[in-house]
Write an enzyme that holds these catalytic residues in place. Structure first.
Site, PDB file in Angstrom:
ATOM      1  N   LYS A 177      53.175   7.649 -77.737  1.00  0.00           N
ATOM      2  CA  LYS A 177      53.580   6.270 -78.009  1.00  0.00           C
ATOM      3  C   LYS A 177      54.687   5.797 -77.072  1.00  0.00           C
ATOM      4  CE  LYS A 177      51.699   5.886 -82.594  1.00  0.00           C
ATOM      5  NZ  LYS A 177      51.125   7.247 -82.747  1.00  0.00           N
TER       6      LYS A 177
HETATM    7  C1  PLP Z   1      49.820   7.536 -83.044  1.00  0.00           C
HETATM    8  C2  PLP Z   1      49.261   8.876 -82.723  1.00  0.00           C
HETATM    9  C3  PLP Z   1      47.863   9.118 -82.660  1.00  0.00           C
HETATM   10  C4  PLP Z   1      46.849   8.037 -82.969  1.00  0.00           C
HETATM   11  O1  PLP Z   1      46.792   7.029 -81.987  1.00  0.00           O
HETATM   12  P1  PLP Z   1      46.053   5.635 -82.282  1.00  0.00           P
HETATM   13  O2  PLP Z   1      46.386   4.771 -81.131  1.00  0.00           O
HETATM   14  O3  PLP Z   1      46.615   5.138 -83.590  1.00  0.00           O
HETATM   15  O4  PLP Z   1      44.585   5.923 -82.386  1.00  0.00           O
HETATM   16  C5  PLP Z   1      47.433  10.383 -82.308  1.00  0.00           C
HETATM   17  N1  PLP Z   1      48.308  11.387 -82.062  1.00  0.00           N
HETATM   18  C6  PLP Z   1      49.655  11.202 -82.122  1.00  0.00           C
HETATM   19  C7  PLP Z   1      50.550  12.360 -81.869  1.00  0.00           C
HETATM   20  C8  PLP Z   1      50.172   9.942 -82.446  1.00  0.00           C
HETATM   21  O5  PLP Z   1      51.510   9.769 -82.524  1.00  0.00           O
END
Ligand code: PLP
Length: 471
Positions: A113
């Site tokens: 993120k």
């Molecule tokens: C947020 C997250 C996901 C999921 O990503 P999306 O964009 O919601 O599909 C997967 N793995 C981790 C470690 C995350 O923080």
């Protein structure tokens, strides 16, 4: 470039308008009117670019209301080796013949993120300064989103963050990451309750339109188009690292929750990046896997949403999925509304199994899916450690499991590594009997002084806190 709403609202907006907004006024999600197509000459030119310049080129196709020199400077300031740990920013590592891990989690909070949120922080600061405006970001987190938002917004002018989290329910590492921040513009609010209580509070505060306007409340959730756009860049960067020329197809597997990450892959593919297959990997919360297998999209109730060992993928519905379905039904907003407003609203599900569009998900858009369980994650973490001396986190393990089921000889498979194992240490310990290594900058963070207030699960209490800290 103009942006439209998936639900057919007649207004068209520019990038900087939707940057600071959430949903469109009709409840739809914003998408560009068209996906710019990238020709062979452009792809060839991009192959040689460093990450920040590649980001600038891609963003420029979607952003025409920030002067080029400013956007370039924002990209250069965001994607540095200092912040992301290497010159490649998203280095690719070959696990075995044709299977790669693309590292997206070497940013400040060790999860993917950061890739988007770091850019968002700089875009917000820029645009708020230009407007002479301020924004108070209110959010709810069970871990990754909140910490990524706080590390992106810390010290930024014009922005405050009020982040609610369920008291005592995040991992000790995640708590320490967030609560050790001492920046005056970052407010950690531990709510006596569970994650759903935090989400309910954010909804209640945002639904109080008078309060929202007076205190300029905003969000940074995963439906924000700027976040999705930032994620498009690393599909190109991963592609270039996995190939020697631009005529080779590559597939990606994406550990998925709210469908934001893999939706960025869909956008990259629509732009003409030679992606063969996009594999959507889910855990036991398999809303998306069910859709891609059966054509039925069925939102889960809270009681049917499992708490798993890949918690950042524990979703009951996938909030970005509407963007893909809009393309799948040929950008027919009336049909989209029927599915997402009428069918989902009435029955909590829609069924495309008999619709010719459903076949297109695989045939035209290249989607496949896979699902894994806790036992699969443990097995995958063990196997990867044993055979390749590589530690992976449980979310990446979900990805690797699904990827192995979709391998095609001769087509490189890139699995997106979405977090480092230290963030989810207890599952890694369960699999291997040993603690994952911890990056130096996080040594001893659990012992640092914590900056957090405890509040009851009550929207009025949170409103009072915000009001008090907004001068
Ligand atoms: C947020 C997250 C996901 C999921 O990503 P999306 O964009 O919601 O599909 C997967 N793995 C981790 C470690 C995350 O923080």
């Amino acid at each position: 470039m103009n942006y439209l709403s998936t639900r057919g609202h007649p207004d068209r907006k520019r990038f900087c308008d939707i940057l600071l907004e959430g949903l469109a006024p009709d409840g739809g999600l914003y998408l560009p009117e068209t996906y710019p197509e990238v020709d062979a000459a452009t792809l060839a030119k991009w192959r040689a670019l460093p990450y920040n310049e590649l980001a600038f080129e891609i963003l420029s196709l979607y952003i025409d209301d920030i002067p080029a020199a400013d956007l370039k400077a924002i990209c250069a300031k965001t994607y540095t080796a200092e912040v992301f740990g290497s010159d490649e920013i998203v280095p690719l590592r070959e696990l075995e013949d044709g299977v790669y891990l693309e590292a997206l989690s070497n940013g400040p909070t060790l999860a993917f993120k950061d890739m988007a949120m770091q850019l968002l922080g700089n875009l917000f600061e820029y645009e708020l300064a230009r407007r002479g405006a301020e924004l108070n970001i209110l959010g709810a987190t069970s871990g990754d989103t909140g910490s990524a938002a706080e590390y992106a917004m810390r010290g930024k002018k014009g922005v405050r963050v009020f982040m609610t989290s369920p008291d005592g329910r995040m991992s000790p590492f995640q708590q320490a990451q967030m609560f050790s921040l001492q920046d005056a513009n970052i407010h950690n609010i531990a709510i006596t309750g569970v994650f759903d209580d935090c989400q309910d509070i954010v909804k209640a505060v945002s639904n109080d339109l008078g309060f929202k306007r007076k205190y300029r409340i905003g969000t940074v959730n995963s439906i924000n188009w700027a976040r999705l756009l930032a994620q498009v860049v690393y599909y190109f960067a991963g592609y270039f690292q996995a190939t020697a020329s631009n005529d080779k197809p590559v597939s990606f597997t994406v550990p998925s929750g709210n469908f934001g990450n893999v939706c960025a892959g869909h956008v990259a593919r629509m732009m003409g990046l030679p992606i063969q297959t996009l594999v959507v990997a889910t855990n036991e919360n398999d809303v998306l896997d069910e859709f891609f297998r059966t054509g039925v999209y069925r939102v889960r109730a809270a009681v049917d949403t499992h708490e798993t060992s890949s918690p950042s993928m524990d979703i009951s519905k996938a909030s970005n999925f509407e963007r893909f379905v809009f393309d799948l039904v040929g950008r027919d907003a009336a049909r989209l509304r029927q599915l997402f407003v009428d069918d989902l609203g009435l029955r909590g599900s829609f069924d495309l199994s008999a619709d010719p569009a459903f076949k297109q998900a695989a045939e035209r858009f290249g989607f496949r899916s896979g699902r894994s369980t806790h036992a699969d994650r443990l097995a995958m973490i063990r196997d990867t450690e044993k055979r390749f001396a590589t530690l992976i986190d449980p979310h990446t393990a979900d990805g690797l499991k699904a990827a192995r089921e979709q391998l095609v000889p001769g087509v490189p498979m890139v699995v997106l590594e979405t977090a480092l194992p230290i963030k989810f240490a207890s599952t890694v310990v369960e699999a291997l009997g040993e603690e994952p290594t911890r990056p130096k900058k996080f040594e001893g963070i659990e012992a640092l002084p914590k900056r957090v207030v405890q509040l009851p699960a009550d929207a009025e209490a949170v409103k009072a806190y915000i009001a008090e800290h907004c001068d």
